[in-house]
Every structure is written in C-alpha cells, then in structure tokens.
Design a protein around this motif. Structure first.
Motif, PDB file in Angstrom:
ATOM      1  N   PHE A  97       0.855  -1.184   0.000  1.00 44.36           N
ATOM      2  CA  PHE A  97       0.000   0.000   0.000  1.00 44.36           C
ATOM      3  C   PHE A  97       0.899   1.245   0.000  1.00 44.36           C
ATOM      4  CE2 PHE A  97      -3.546   2.617   2.103  1.00 44.36           C
ATOM      5  CZ  PHE A  97      -4.143   2.872   0.884  1.00 44.36           C
ATOM      6  N   THR A  98       0.763   2.158   0.951  1.00 41.96           N
ATOM      7  CA  THR A  98       1.588   3.372   0.919  1.00 41.96           C
ATOM      8  C   THR A  98       2.817   3.280   1.819  1.00 41.96           C
ATOM      9  OG1 THR A  98       0.118   4.377   2.575  1.00 41.96           O
ATOM     10  CG2 THR A  98      -0.317   4.883   0.254  1.00 41.96           C
ATOM     11  N   GLY A  99       3.098   2.094   2.345  1.00 39.99           N
ATOM     12  CA  GLY A  99       4.368   1.878   3.030  1.00 39.99           C
ATOM     13  C   GLY A  99       4.360   1.999   4.540  1.00 39.99           C
ATOM     14  N   LYS A 156       8.757   6.559  -1.870  1.00 37.72           N
ATOM     15  CA  LYS A 156       9.048   7.934  -1.463  1.00 37.72           C
ATOM     16  C   LYS A 156       9.156   8.028   0.057  1.00 37.72           C
ATOM     17  CE  LYS A 156       5.697  10.921  -1.445  1.00 37.72           C
ATOM     18  NZ  LYS A 156       4.638  11.864  -1.876  1.00 37.72           N
ATOM     19  N   TYR A 157       8.272   7.343   0.743  1.00 33.48           N
ATOM     20  CA  TYR A 157       8.302   7.399   2.206  1.00 33.48           C
ATOM     21  C   TYR A 157       9.403   6.532   2.794  1.00 33.48           C
ATOM     22  CZ  TYR A 157       4.070  10.164   2.168  1.00 33.48           C
ATOM     23  OH  TYR A 157       3.169  11.174   1.965  1.00 33.48           O
ATOM     24  N   PHE A 158       9.770   5.463   2.123  1.00 32.57           N
ATOM     25  CA  PHE A 158      10.913   4.678   2.583  1.00 32.57           C
ATOM     26  C   PHE A 158      12.165   5.554   2.573  1.00 32.57           C
ATOM     27  CE2 PHE A 158       8.832   0.602   0.689  1.00 32.57           C
ATOM     28  CZ  PHE A 158       7.931   0.583   1.732  1.00 32.57           C
ATOM     29  N   THR A 159      12.295   6.341   1.521  1.00 28.48           N
ATOM     30  CA  THR A 159      13.446   7.253   1.406  1.00 28.48           C
ATOM     31  C   THR A 159      13.391   8.323   2.487  1.00 28.48           C
ATOM     32  OG1 THR A 159      13.539   6.883  -0.989  1.00 28.48           O
ATOM     33  CG2 THR A 159      14.670   8.839  -0.126  1.00 28.48           C
ATOM     34  N   ALA A 160      12.196   8.894   2.703  1.00 30.80           N
ATOM     35  CA  ALA A 160      12.030   9.940   3.712  1.00 30.80           C
ATOM     36  C   ALA A 160      12.343   9.422   5.111  1.00 30.80           C
ATOM     37  CB  ALA A 160      10.609  10.488   3.663  1.00 30.80           C
ATOM     38  N   ALA A 161      12.009   8.153   5.343  1.00 32.00           N
ATOM     39  CA  ALA A 161      12.249   7.550   6.654  1.00 32.00           C
ATOM     40  C   ALA A 161      13.707   7.132   6.831  1.00 32.00           C
ATOM     41  CB  ALA A 161      11.335   6.341   6.842  1.00 32.00           C
ATOM     42  N   GLY A 162      14.479   7.207   5.758  1.00 29.26           N
ATOM     43  CA  GLY A 162      15.875   6.801   5.823  1.00 29.26           C
ATOM     44  C   GLY A 162      16.038   5.308   5.998  1.00 29.26           C
ATOM     45  N   VAL A 163      15.052   4.550   5.501  1.00 30.60           N
ATOM     46  CA  VAL A 163      15.083   3.093   5.638  1.00 30.60           C
ATOM     47  C   VAL A 163      15.677   2.488   4.368  1.00 30.60           C
ATOM     48  CG1 VAL A 163      13.719   1.024   6.052  1.00 30.60           C
ATOM     49  CG2 VAL A 163      13.013   3.183   7.076  1.00 30.60           C
ATOM     50  N   SER A 164      16.841   1.918   4.495  1.00 33.16           N
ATOM     51  CA  SER A 164      17.526   1.363   3.325  1.00 33.16           C
ATOM     52  C   SER A 164      17.412  -0.153   3.241  1.00 33.16           C
ATOM     53  CB  SER A 164      19.014   1.746   3.350  1.00 33.16           C
ATOM     54  OG  SER A 164      19.630   1.255   4.536  1.00 33.16           O
ATOM     55  N   ASN A 165      16.838  -0.768   4.276  1.00 35.31           N
ATOM     56  CA  ASN A 165      16.765  -2.233   4.292  1.00 35.31           C
ATOM     57  C   ASN A 165      15.380  -2.751   3.921  1.00 35.31           C
ATOM     58  OD1 ASN A 165      15.642  -1.221   6.617  1.00 35.31           O
ATOM     59  ND2 ASN A 165      16.822  -2.505   8.019  1.00 35.31           N
ATOM     60  N   ILE A 166      14.626  -1.943   3.149  1.00 37.98           N
ATOM     61  CA  ILE A 166      13.359  -2.396   2.582  1.00 37.98           C
ATOM     62  C   ILE A 166      13.534  -2.551   1.077  1.00 37.98           C
ATOM     63  CG2 ILE A 166      10.933  -1.858   2.130  1.00 37.98           C
ATOM     64  CD1 ILE A 166      10.822  -0.302   4.699  1.00 37.98           C
ATOM     65  N   THR A 177       8.928  -6.358   0.447  1.00 38.72           N
ATOM     66  CA  THR A 177       7.522  -5.998   0.403  1.00 38.72           C
ATOM     67  C   THR A 177       7.036  -5.992  -1.043  1.00 38.72           C
ATOM     68  OG1 THR A 177       5.840  -4.374   1.086  1.00 38.72           O
ATOM     69  CG2 THR A 177       7.990  -3.498   0.406  1.00 38.72           C
ATOM     70  N   ILE A 178       5.834  -6.510  -1.253  1.00 37.39           N
ATOM     71  CA  ILE A 178       5.301  -6.705  -2.604  1.00 37.39           C
ATOM     72  C   ILE A 178       4.043  -5.869  -2.798  1.00 37.39           C
ATOM     73  CG2 ILE A 178       4.468  -8.388  -4.289  1.00 37.39           C
ATOM     74  CD1 ILE A 178       5.826 -10.573  -2.564  1.00 37.39           C
ATOM     75  N   GLU A 179       4.019  -5.084  -3.877  1.00 31.73           N
ATOM     76  CA  GLU A 179       2.845  -4.264  -4.198  1.00 31.73           C
ATOM     77  C   GLU A 179       2.493  -4.430  -5.670  1.00 31.73           C
ATOM     78  OE1 GLU A 179      -0.346  -2.280  -4.395  1.00 31.73           O
ATOM     79  OE2 GLU A 179       0.602  -2.468  -2.418  1.00 31.73           O
ATOM     80  N   LEU A 180       1.229  -4.683  -5.924  1.00 31.13           N
ATOM     81  CA  LEU A 180       0.762  -4.874  -7.301  1.00 31.13           C
ATOM     82  C   LEU A 180       0.617  -3.554  -8.043  1.00 31.13           C
ATOM     83  CD1 LEU A 180      -0.359  -6.833  -9.479  1.00 31.13           C
ATOM     84  CD2 LEU A 180      -2.616  -6.504  -8.448  1.00 31.13           C
ATOM     85  N   ARG A 181       0.125  -2.509  -7.355  1.00 32.05           N
ATOM     86  CA  ARG A 181      -0.172  -1.224  -8.000  1.00 32.05           C
ATOM     87  C   ARG A 181       1.060  -0.332  -8.041  1.00 32.05           C
ATOM     88  NH1 ARG A 181      -4.726  -2.478  -4.803  1.00 32.05           N
ATOM     89  NH2 ARG A 181      -3.718  -1.453  -3.049  1.00 32.05           N
ATOM     90  N   GLU A 182       1.458   0.062  -9.240  1.00 34.70           N
ATOM     91  CA  GLU A 182       2.675   0.854  -9.409  1.00 34.70           C
ATOM     92  C   GLU A 182       2.578   2.214  -8.726  1.00 34.70           C
ATOM     93  OE1 GLU A 182       3.985   1.145 -13.417  1.00 34.70           O
ATOM     94  OE2 GLU A 182       4.068  -1.022 -13.747  1.00 34.70           O
ATOM     95  N   GLU A 183       1.407   2.837  -8.762  1.00 33.48           N
ATOM     96  CA  GLU A 183       1.253   4.160  -8.154  1.00 33.48           C
ATOM     97  C   GLU A 183       1.455   4.105  -6.638  1.00 33.48           C
ATOM     98  OE1 GLU A 183      -1.995   7.846  -7.891  1.00 33.48           O
ATOM     99  OE2 GLU A 183      -2.367   6.125  -9.212  1.00 33.48           O
ATOM    100  N   ASP A 184       0.857   3.102  -5.995  1.00 29.58           N
ATOM    101  CA  ASP A 184       1.041   2.950  -4.549  1.00 29.58           C
ATOM    102  C   ASP A 184       2.481   2.593  -4.221  1.00 29.58           C
ATOM    103  OD1 ASP A 184      -1.591   3.560  -3.960  1.00 29.58           O
ATOM    104  OD2 ASP A 184      -2.246   1.469  -3.897  1.00 29.58           O
ATOM    105  N   ALA A 185       3.105   1.780  -5.055  1.00 27.36           N
ATOM    106  CA  ALA A 185       4.505   1.409  -4.837  1.00 27.36           C
ATOM    107  C   ALA A 185       5.405   2.639  -4.899  1.00 27.36           C
ATOM    108  CB  ALA A 185       4.945   0.383  -5.877  1.00 27.36           C
ATOM    109  N   ALA A 186       5.126   3.536  -5.825  1.00 26.43           N
ATOM    110  CA  ALA A 186       5.923   4.758  -5.958  1.00 26.43           C
ATOM    111  C   ALA A 186       5.765   5.633  -4.712  1.00 26.43           C
ATOM    112  CB  ALA A 186       5.500   5.522  -7.210  1.00 26.43           C
ATOM    113  N   THR A 187       4.539   5.716  -4.199  1.00 29.05           N
ATOM    114  CA  THR A 187       4.294   6.478  -2.973  1.00 29.05           C
ATOM    115  C   THR A 187       5.050   5.872  -1.805  1.00 29.05           C
ATOM    116  OG1 THR A 187       2.089   7.136  -3.721  1.00 29.05           O
ATOM    117  CG2 THR A 187       2.517   7.265  -1.348  1.00 29.05           C
ATOM    118  N   ALA A 188       4.974   4.562  -1.685  1.00 35.10           N
ATOM    119  CA  ALA A 188       5.662   3.871  -0.597  1.00 35.10           C
ATOM    120  C   ALA A 188       7.169   4.102  -0.666  1.00 35.10           C
ATOM    121  CB  ALA A 188       5.359   2.377  -0.653  1.00 35.10           C
TER     122      ALA A 188
END
Length: 210
Positions: free
Chosen positions: A66-68, A99-109, A86-97
């Motif tokens: 979903f959105t991460g 973005k937030y992975f980067t914002a959170a500084g999470v590199s192990n996702i 993590t697996i997401e079918l929808r490309e738009e939601d994956a792109a949003t997620a």
C-alpha cells in the motif's frame, strides 16, 4: 458494523506511543487516497513495530505494501543486516511507498512491484515474520505458499481477518468475507501452527509455526 467503539479506539490511540514525523506524514498523505481505510494506522502500526522489535527478525516478508506505513513500522525491528521484502501490485502505490521509505531513511526495505504469486517463489530466505495484507481472495494461497518459507517459531500475521464484521454475518455475503472465513478456518485446522485472533482494528490473526 462497528466492531470496536470509537471511544475505545480514541482512548487506545491516546495512550499509545505517538507516531514520529515520517509516520505522521504517511498517515496524513494516505487520507487523500481513495482507499485510505486500508492504512494500518497508529495503534496497529505501533503494535507491529513492537512485535518486530521483540522478534528482532533478520528477514521479513510483507504481501501488500500500500503506501508503506506497515513496512516502515516492521522494519524498525530488523537486525542491522536484515531485510524486509515488500510486494505491491499497484505501481502508483509502490511509488508512494518508495518515497516514504526514502524519507524515513530506511535502506533495508526492498520493494517488489508485481503479482505476489509470481514473486514469492523467488525468495530463498527463511522468514522470521510474514505480514499478509493484500487481496483477501488470495490469503489462503499466500499462506500455503509462504508457510514453508517461514522458520520454525516464525510468525505470520494476517490483517483484516474480521473483514469489517462481515465474517460474523449468516449467511456470509461477498467473495472477500467468504475468502477470509475460509482462510481462518483453514488455519484453525492446521496442526503445524498455533494461532490467536486479536480484535485489533479489523482483526489480526497471529500464527506461529511449530
């Protein structure tokens, strides 16, 4: 159907450790989504985070990004060299997620975009935690596919197992409610696991592999 009183939910929210800025940002942005109700949310998210910290997993699999929000929560308990797929079918939601992975500084996702049924067989890790929160009609297939990939003592968490109270109706109506009921019944009869159904949010089924 209101499964949990809104007053109780507000009380639980008040006495749960607050979201950090990144989680607040994901939550606020997701409220604009057409399917905002799919967000794990504050209380469930913190619960998943604390469970992950207790398990201290090296490998986590999430089916349905979903959105991460839930992925970031779960990743907070990873070992230093651990990874969360993590697996997401929808490309738009994956792109949003992402973005937030980067914002959170999470590199192990590691985000995978596509059909989970095709992606899951490619993993070779023995997972410590699996979180299932994707299409409800696929739950049983996902469970059967991931169980052999979960280590002994590992945890599978399935979300929405009360499905808005629809599993309580007689007769059952709708393909999603019927699929969730079939999943719950299958796990109940599976002698290779132990499980407890928690009435957090829309229901969480905790499944431990013997």
């Amino acid at each position: 159907m209101e499964l949990i009183s809104s007053l109780v939910e507000a009380y639980a929210d008040k006495f749960t450790s607050p979201e950090d800025e990144v989680m607040q940002g994901i939550s606020a942005a997701t409220q604009m989504h057409d399917h905002a109700h799919m967000l794990s949310g504050h209380v469930q998210g913190k619960f998943l985070e604390l469970i992950s910290r207790l398990v201290a997993p090296k490998y986590i699999l999430e089916i349905g990004t979903f959105t991460g929000y839930s992925a970031v929560c779960l990743a907070k308990g990873l070992q230093q060299d651990g990874i969360l797929h993590t697996i997401e079918l929808r490309e738009e939601d994956a792109a949003t997620a992402q973005k937030y992975f980067t914002a959170a500084g999470v590199s192990n996702i590691q985000l995978h975009i596509g059909n989970a049924m095709e992606i899951i067989p490619t993993f070779t890790e023995a997972f410590d935690i699996v979180f299932i929160d994707a299409d409800k009609t696929g739950y049983l297939d996902y469970y059967k596919m991931v169980l052999p990939k979960v280590r002994k003592g590992g945890l599978i968490v399935a979300d929405n197992v009360l499905f808005h109270g629809q599993v309580l109706e007689e007769p059952l109506k709708g393909k999603n409610a019927k699929a969730i009921q079939a999943f719950n019944e299958y796990v109940q009869q599976d002698a290779s696991v132990e499980q407890v159904l928690l009435t957090v949010r829309d229901g969480l089924l905790f499944i431990v592999k013997k």
